[in-house]
Design a protein around this motif. Sequence first.
Motif, mmCIF file in Angstrom:
data_model
loop_
_atom_site.group_PDB
_atom_site.id
_atom_site.type_symbol
_atom_site.label_atom_id
_atom_site.label_comp_id
_atom_site.label_asym_id
_atom_site.label_seq_id
_atom_site.Cartn_x
_atom_site.Cartn_y
_atom_site.Cartn_z
ATOM 1 N N VAL A 7 0.872 -1.176 0.000
ATOM 2 C CA VAL A 7 0.000 0.000 0.000
ATOM 3 C C VAL A 7 0.909 1.225 0.000
ATOM 4 O O VAL A 7 1.491 1.586 1.025
ATOM 5 C CB VAL A 7 -0.937 0.006 1.224
ATOM 6 C CG1 VAL A 7 -1.938 1.160 1.109
ATOM 7 C CG2 VAL A 7 -1.670 -1.324 1.353
ATOM 8 N N GLU A 8 1.045 1.855 -1.159
ATOM 9 C CA GLU A 8 2.011 2.945 -1.336
ATOM 10 C C GLU A 8 1.523 3.868 -2.446
ATOM 11 O O GLU A 8 1.274 3.424 -3.568
ATOM 12 C CB GLU A 8 3.385 2.361 -1.687
ATOM 13 C CG GLU A 8 4.441 3.375 -2.072
ATOM 14 C CD GLU A 8 4.715 4.386 -0.978
ATOM 15 O OE1 GLU A 8 4.412 5.575 -1.212
ATOM 16 O OE2 GLU A 8 5.213 3.991 0.093
ATOM 17 N N HIS A 26 8.444 -13.050 -4.407
ATOM 18 C CA HIS A 26 7.148 -12.704 -3.837
ATOM 19 C C HIS A 26 6.167 -12.286 -4.934
ATOM 20 O O HIS A 26 6.559 -11.750 -5.974
ATOM 21 C CB HIS A 26 7.291 -11.554 -2.836
ATOM 22 C CG HIS A 26 8.216 -11.846 -1.703
ATOM 23 N ND1 HIS A 26 7.986 -12.846 -0.785
ATOM 24 C CD2 HIS A 26 9.398 -11.265 -1.334
ATOM 25 C CE1 HIS A 26 8.969 -12.874 0.099
ATOM 26 N NE2 HIS A 26 9.836 -11.927 -0.214
ATOM 27 N N THR A 27 4.898 -12.506 -4.671
ATOM 28 C CA THR A 27 3.834 -11.988 -5.520
ATOM 29 C C THR A 27 3.323 -10.706 -4.884
ATOM 30 O O THR A 27 2.894 -10.714 -3.725
ATOM 31 C CB THR A 27 2.682 -12.999 -5.646
ATOM 32 O OG1 THR A 27 3.182 -14.218 -6.196
ATOM 33 C CG2 THR A 27 1.584 -12.455 -6.539
ATOM 34 N N VAL A 28 3.373 -9.597 -5.619
ATOM 35 C CA VAL A 28 3.079 -8.289 -5.039
ATOM 36 C C VAL A 28 1.853 -7.671 -5.703
ATOM 37 O O VAL A 28 1.785 -7.558 -6.927
ATOM 38 C CB VAL A 28 4.279 -7.329 -5.182
ATOM 39 C CG1 VAL A 28 3.969 -5.987 -4.529
ATOM 40 C CG2 VAL A 28 5.531 -7.945 -4.568
ATOM 41 N N THR A 29 0.890 -7.275 -4.879
ATOM 42 C CA THR A 29 -0.272 -6.511 -5.325
ATOM 43 C C THR A 29 -0.121 -5.097 -4.782
ATOM 44 O O THR A 29 0.178 -4.917 -3.599
ATOM 45 C CB THR A 29 -1.578 -7.131 -4.797
ATOM 46 O OG1 THR A 29 -1.701 -8.462 -5.305
ATOM 47 C CG2 THR A 29 -2.785 -6.309 -5.226
ATOM 48 N N VAL A 30 -0.320 -4.097 -5.628
ATOM 49 C CA VAL A 30 -0.122 -2.704 -5.220
ATOM 50 C C VAL A 30 -1.462 -1.990 -5.116
ATOM 51 O O VAL A 30 -2.303 -2.081 -6.019
ATOM 52 C CB VAL A 30 0.791 -1.955 -6.212
ATOM 53 C CG1 VAL A 30 0.965 -0.499 -5.780
ATOM 54 C CG2 VAL A 30 2.152 -2.640 -6.314
ATOM 55 N N ALA A 31 -1.662 -1.282 -4.002
ATOM 56 C CA ALA A 31 -2.807 -0.386 -3.827
ATOM 57 C C ALA A 31 -2.250 0.992 -3.513
ATOM 58 O O ALA A 31 -1.351 1.123 -2.681
ATOM 59 C CB ALA A 31 -3.713 -0.871 -2.699
ATOM 60 N N THR A 32 -2.777 2.023 -4.170
ATOM 61 C CA THR A 32 -2.225 3.368 -3.998
ATOM 62 C C THR A 32 -3.074 4.255 -3.095
ATOM 63 O O THR A 32 -2.691 5.392 -2.819
ATOM 64 C CB THR A 32 -2.057 4.062 -5.363
ATOM 65 O OG1 THR A 32 -3.329 4.109 -6.020
ATOM 66 C CG2 THR A 32 -1.063 3.303 -6.233
ATOM 67 N N THR A 33 -4.223 3.754 -2.642
ATOM 68 C CA THR A 33 -5.087 4.529 -1.749
ATOM 69 C C THR A 33 -5.599 3.637 -0.625
ATOM 70 O O THR A 33 -5.565 2.400 -0.721
ATOM 71 C CB THR A 33 -6.302 5.110 -2.495
ATOM 72 O OG1 THR A 33 -7.131 4.025 -2.953
ATOM 73 C CG2 THR A 33 -5.866 5.977 -3.669
ATOM 74 N N LEU A 34 -6.093 4.276 0.422
ATOM 75 C CA LEU A 34 -6.678 3.543 1.535
ATOM 76 C C LEU A 34 -7.919 2.784 1.078
ATOM 77 O O LEU A 34 -8.132 1.623 1.460
ATOM 78 C CB LEU A 34 -7.029 4.522 2.659
ATOM 79 C CG LEU A 34 -7.558 3.937 3.970
ATOM 80 C CD1 LEU A 34 -6.549 2.986 4.595
ATOM 81 C CD2 LEU A 34 -7.904 5.064 4.944
ATOM 82 N N SER A 39 -10.554 -2.434 -0.170
ATOM 83 C CA SER A 39 -11.277 -3.274 -1.122
ATOM 84 C C SER A 39 -10.545 -4.584 -1.385
ATOM 85 O O SER A 39 -11.143 -5.663 -1.368
ATOM 86 C CB SER A 39 -11.472 -2.505 -2.436
ATOM 87 O OG SER A 39 -12.117 -3.315 -3.399
ATOM 88 N N VAL A 40 -9.243 -4.499 -1.594
ATOM 89 C CA VAL A 40 -8.500 -5.704 -1.956
ATOM 90 C C VAL A 40 -8.331 -6.641 -0.763
ATOM 91 O O VAL A 40 -8.328 -7.865 -0.923
ATOM 92 C CB VAL A 40 -7.137 -5.334 -2.589
ATOM 93 C CG1 VAL A 40 -6.150 -4.837 -1.552
ATOM 94 C CG2 VAL A 40 -6.561 -6.508 -3.359
ATOM 95 N N THR A 41 -8.229 -6.108 0.464
ATOM 96 C CA THR A 41 -8.111 -6.987 1.630
ATOM 97 C C THR A 41 -9.432 -7.675 1.948
ATOM 98 O O THR A 41 -9.445 -8.740 2.572
ATOM 99 C CB THR A 41 -7.632 -6.212 2.875
ATOM 100 O OG1 THR A 41 -8.480 -5.074 3.100
ATOM 101 C CG2 THR A 41 -6.192 -5.758 2.712
ATOM 102 N N GLN A 42 -10.540 -7.087 1.519
ATOM 103 C CA GLN A 42 -11.837 -7.740 1.698
ATOM 104 C C GLN A 42 -12.056 -8.839 0.664
ATOM 105 O O GLN A 42 -12.798 -9.793 0.903
ATOM 106 C CB GLN A 42 -12.960 -6.703 1.598
ATOM 107 C CG GLN A 42 -12.998 -5.731 2.765
ATOM 108 C CD GLN A 42 -13.944 -4.568 2.531
ATOM 109 O OE1 GLN A 42 -14.607 -4.481 1.495
ATOM 110 N NE2 GLN A 42 -14.012 -3.652 3.496
#
Length: 230
Positions: A7-8, A26-34, A39-42
């Motif tokens: 989350v960055e 590692h497999t990396v998923t990027v989220a740029t907003t809170l 949404s992605v953690t749900q």
Amino acid sequence: MGSILLVEDDRTLGLSLRIALGQEGHTVTVATTLAAARSVTQARDFDLVLLDLGLPDGDGLELCRELRDNGDHMPIIALTARATLQDRVEGLQVGADDYVTKPFDLPELIARIAAQLRRSTWTSPTTEKSTIGELAIDFRSGEAWCAREPVVLSALEQRLMRYLLDHAGAVVTREQLLTDVWELPARSRTRTIDTFVYRLRRLIEKDPAHPCHLVSLRGAGYKLVLGGCP
């Protein structure tokens, strides 16, 4: 190797970290907003969250608090420019497992991520509960109380307390803590231990400014003293 949520909001830094962590397997998923992170953690599970705190639509600590309140125990590493002791302690209070300040050394960050992923497979000891000063911990359930009020202890704080209890009455060096608890090289240059000790003293001691349970021995390390204070 792990599935990591990064989350960055700094897209350049996010891309660099995604490439570097991908090279580590590692497999990396990027989220740029809170909002995107929520949404992605749900929608799916991750092995670890690398969490910037200064997001454009809110404080990353909000996500940390929400995940812990929902019973999610995956490791969370706070990644932020906030460098004061109070900032680091606040991050631990809401459930972050580690706190890395920007600018950071990439190899050390990678080592901390690897250590957290290894540590997440650690199982709680069979000893159910220990009380040290004002702090009571149920290692089996992960619950803790300070002066009978519930408090949040991260997995790393519990691991540190277990280590200190296992070595109660003996001096443990910073090098021992780095290698045995943090699983980092003994010569790592980090103030993380100071932050964790400061936080634990606030929970254990009646007078954290004059500790009698978790004491520092200048030039030697720390010692956990059981029993009552003089």
